[in-house]
Write an enzyme that holds these catalytic residues in place. Structure first.
Site, PDB file in Angstrom:
ATOM      1  N   CYS A  59       1.235  -1.445  -0.030  1.00 12.17           N
ATOM      2  CA  CYS A  59      -0.299   0.096  -0.056  1.00 12.17           C
ATOM      3  C   CYS A  59       1.634   1.090  -0.077  1.00 12.17           C
ATOM      4  CB  CYS A  59      -1.091   0.152   1.113  1.00 12.17           C
ATOM      5  SG  CYS A  59      -1.836   1.479   1.509  1.00 12.17           S
ATOM      6  N   ARG A 128     -13.920   1.430   5.650  1.00 11.70           N
ATOM      7  CA  ARG A 128     -13.218   0.905   5.018  1.00 11.70           C
ATOM      8  C   ARG A 128     -12.048   0.661   5.985  1.00 11.70           C
ATOM      9  NH1 ARG A 128     -10.628   3.470   1.888  1.00 11.70           N
ATOM     10  NH2 ARG A 128      -9.899   1.773   0.331  1.00 11.70           N
ATOM     11  N   THR A 130      -8.891   0.044   6.630  1.00  6.34           N
ATOM     12  CA  THR A 130      -7.602   0.853   5.703  1.00  6.34           C
ATOM     13  C   THR A 130      -6.356   0.867   5.968  1.00  6.34           C
ATOM     14  OG1 THR A 130      -7.661   2.814   6.348  1.00  6.34           O
ATOM     15  CG2 THR A 130      -9.100   2.147   4.380  1.00  6.34           C
ATOM     16  N   VAL A 131      -5.275   0.872   5.289  1.00  4.19           N
ATOM     17  CA  VAL A 131      -3.908   1.035   6.082  1.00  4.19           C
ATOM     18  C   VAL A 131      -3.144   2.371   5.670  1.00  4.19           C
ATOM     19  CG1 VAL A 131      -3.174  -1.719   7.012  1.00  4.19           C
ATOM     20  CG2 VAL A 131      -2.815  -0.794   4.817  1.00  4.19           C
ATOM     21  N   SER A 147      -2.426   8.620   5.570  1.00  2.00           N
ATOM     22  CA  SER A 147      -0.971   8.802   6.192  1.00  2.00           C
ATOM     23  C   SER A 147      -1.098  10.093   5.647  1.00  2.00           C
ATOM     24  CB  SER A 147      -1.380   7.995   4.991  1.00  2.00           C
ATOM     25  OG  SER A 147      -1.331   7.986   3.448  1.00  2.00           O
TER      26      SER A 147
END
Length: 321
Positions: A59, A128, A130-131, A147
């Site tokens: 990702c 969702r 997510t990372v 992020s």
């Protein structure tokens, strides 16, 4: 197992069921949900060893945070756990579910998937999974899953614990913020997210509406980087970090998997290609965050690659300087 734990959340985790496609076939990325900051006097104060980062090497959003963590010298302050880049219907699995080389088990809860962290915080969570996930071990809470904000946190929130040379590193310096913000805005829309808008488009019109601006922006970036090593003021900033994670994936994943094949980085953008290679080969923060075997996880997405066959090229995945 409780009733809330048993509910079907695959609509949130299975990318083939994603609810992010608009009526015209275009992909629209939902906003991140957890948007807290680490700051003195706040809910999440800066402390050594309190926070933990969950990431996936495949990702780009997650590897932004890995690069910044290393540039700032936060390795002994913030731990990291890596999940597998091969998504299944439940999202990103840990190594106990998919023992892909480089993947790890969740050291705190033995979770099966990243989604389990979200449901631990809120069993009724409807967003969702997510990372990256910046986790607070003390209160068992998600601090932030955006992020762009996590890299800002890493840039300054822990400076008091760092040696002077690392504390002095500033990827978002005050005198350059307007330039960085302006560049980040169009790069995010047309490049970082542009590749996804092209790759996940469900109509020819939506695909072309994404892929043409993508290459117009790559042309623009090529001009900016001609004769330069960095995007803004010839100084390494978060703008370079944010762009790198997309460009390092471009030829090996987006070119084929996301149909972004008008031009390649290595053959058609000499300045971008040189910038990419200098960051990768000369700065360990960029190289250590790049795992090409995990980046190949894009080819495990059944909606864009039903056979899940991983292409062997291009070789090498990153060319030498």
């Amino acid at each position: 197992m409780s009733q809330t734990q048993q509910r079907d959340v695959t609509i949130q985790s299975d990318i083939t069921k994603q609810q992010t496609i608009q009526a015209d076939g275009s992909f629209k990325r939902p906003d991140s949900v957890f948007r807290n900051f680490i700051e003195k006097g706040g809910r999440f104060p800066p402390e050594v060893g309190r926070y933990h980062l969950y990431v996936v090497y495949g990702c780009p959003w997650a590897t932004r945070t890995l690069i910044t963590r290393k540039i700032k010298g936060l390795e002994d302050i913030i731990g990291v756990t890596v999940a597998s880049s091969r998504m299944d219907e439940h999202g990103w699995p840990f190594a106990n579910i998919d023992p892909f080389p480089g993947a790890e088990v969740d050291p705190f809860y033995g979770s099966n998937h990243i989604k389990d962290l979200y449901l631990r915080v809120n069993p009724d969570y409807s967003g969702r999974f997510t990372v990256p996930v910046l986790w607070d071990k003390k209160t068992e809470a998600i601090v932030n899953n955006e992020s762009s904000e996590i890299i800002r946190i890493f840039n300054s929130a822990f400076n008091e614990f760092l040696p002077a040379d690392k504390a002095a590193v500033d990827l978002y310096p005050g005198h350059l913020r307007d330039q960085i913000d302006e560049l980040n805005t169009w790069v995010y829309d047309t490049v970082n997210n542009g590749v996804y808008k092209a790759g996940f488009a469900k109509s020819q019109q939506a695909y072309e509406a994404a892929v043409i601006p993508l290459f117009e922006s790559l042309d623009r970036l090529e001009k900016i980087l001609t004769g330069k090593d960095c995007l803004v003021d010839d100084q390494l900033t978060e703008a370079d970090v944010r762009l790198f994670v997309t460009i390092i994936r471009f030829d090996v994943a987006y070119y084929t998997a996301f149909k972004c094949n008008i031009r390649s980085i290595r053959h058609d953008y000499p300045a971008l290609h040189l910038w990419l290679r200098k960051l990768y080969w000369n700065n360990s923060a960029f190289q250590s965050s790049t795992n090409f075997a995990h980046i190949a996880g894009y080819f495990s997405i059944g909606s864009i690659n039903p056979t899940r066959i991983v292409p062997l090229g291009p070789l090498p995945p990153i060319e030498p300087l």
